[in-house]
Design a protein around this motif. Structure first.
Motif, short mmCIF file in Angstrom:
data_model
loop_
_atom_site.label_atom_id
_atom_site.label_comp_id
_atom_site.label_asym_id
_atom_site.label_seq_id
_atom_site.Cartn_x
_atom_site.Cartn_y
_atom_site.Cartn_z
N LYS A 5 0.84 -1.21 0.00
CA LYS A 5 0.00 0.00 0.00
C LYS A 5 0.88 1.26 0.00
O LYS A 5 0.58 2.23 -0.68
CB LYS A 5 -0.91 0.00 1.23
CG LYS A 5 -1.74 1.24 1.35
CD LYS A 5 -2.63 1.22 2.57
CE LYS A 5 -3.47 2.48 2.61
NZ LYS A 5 -4.44 2.47 3.67
N TRP A 6 1.97 1.19 0.74
CA TRP A 6 2.84 2.37 0.85
C TRP A 6 3.54 2.65 -0.47
O TRP A 6 3.69 3.80 -0.87
CB TRP A 6 3.82 2.21 2.02
CG TRP A 6 3.07 1.82 3.25
CD1 TRP A 6 3.21 0.68 3.97
CD2 TRP A 6 1.99 2.53 3.86
NE1 TRP A 6 2.30 0.65 4.99
CE2 TRP A 6 1.53 1.78 4.94
CE3 TRP A 6 1.35 3.74 3.59
CZ2 TRP A 6 0.48 2.18 5.77
CZ3 TRP A 6 0.31 4.15 4.41
CH2 TRP A 6 -0.11 3.37 5.48
N GLU A 8 2.29 1.96 -3.35
CA GLU A 8 1.24 2.49 -4.22
C GLU A 8 0.94 3.96 -3.92
O GLU A 8 0.49 4.69 -4.80
CB GLU A 8 -0.02 1.65 -4.10
CG GLU A 8 0.13 0.27 -4.70
CD GLU A 8 -1.08 -0.62 -4.49
OE1 GLU A 8 -2.07 -0.16 -3.88
OE2 GLU A 8 -1.03 -1.77 -4.93
N LEU A 9 1.18 4.41 -2.69
CA LEU A 9 0.98 5.82 -2.34
C LEU A 9 2.19 6.67 -2.68
O LEU A 9 2.06 7.79 -3.15
CB LEU A 9 0.68 5.96 -0.84
CG LEU A 9 -0.72 5.62 -0.37
CD1 LEU A 9 -0.79 5.69 1.14
CD2 LEU A 9 -1.74 6.55 -1.00
N VAL A 55 -1.28 9.24 3.41
CA VAL A 55 -2.57 9.19 2.72
C VAL A 55 -3.03 10.62 2.40
O VAL A 55 -3.47 10.90 1.28
CB VAL A 55 -3.62 8.44 3.56
CG1 VAL A 55 -5.01 8.60 2.98
CG2 VAL A 55 -3.25 6.97 3.68
N ALA A 58 -0.96 12.07 -0.49
CA ALA A 58 -1.34 11.47 -1.77
C ALA A 58 -2.66 12.06 -2.27
O ALA A 58 -2.79 12.37 -3.46
CB ALA A 58 -1.44 9.96 -1.63
N GLU A 59 -3.61 12.24 -1.39
CA GLU A 59 -4.90 12.82 -1.77
C GLU A 59 -4.75 14.28 -2.21
O GLU A 59 -5.32 14.69 -3.22
CB GLU A 59 -5.90 12.72 -0.62
CG GLU A 59 -6.38 11.30 -0.38
CD GLU A 59 -7.25 11.17 0.86
OE1 GLU A 59 -7.47 12.17 1.58
OE2 GLU A 59 -7.72 10.05 1.12
#
Length: 84
Positions: A5-6, A8-9, A55, A58-59
């Motif tokens: 997940k990290w 991918e971010l 998170v 990234a957003e």
């Protein structure tokens, strides 16, 4: 190898021009941790605060609310380094 997940971010942030140091500064951690997360050698037990900041970054990057310090943008998105 499967991406974490990290990864991918973080990978899209790197591809967009953010340095590992900028990501680390935003997340409140070291550049070494960002590198380890990017390479999949750390991240199984990441602090909640750092995870939330990654998170959030990234957003914000995805929504063009922030931009890398090494790029000048026509829009008014704040630059992480604080300089234009």
């Amino acid at each position: 190898m499967t991406k974490t997940k990290w990864q991918e971010l973080i990978k899209p942030l790197i591809d967009a021009g953010y340095s590992q140091y900028e990501i680390a500064a935003f997340a409140g951690c070291s550049q070494a941790l960002i590198s380890a997360l990017l390479h999949g050698t750390r991240g199984r037990r990441l602090s909640y605060e750092i995870a939330q900041k990654l998170v959030e970054m990234a957003e914000k990057a995805r929504n063009s609310e922030i931009s890398p310090a090494n790029q000048q943008q026509a829009n008014d998105a704040p630059i992480l380094g604080g300089y234009r």
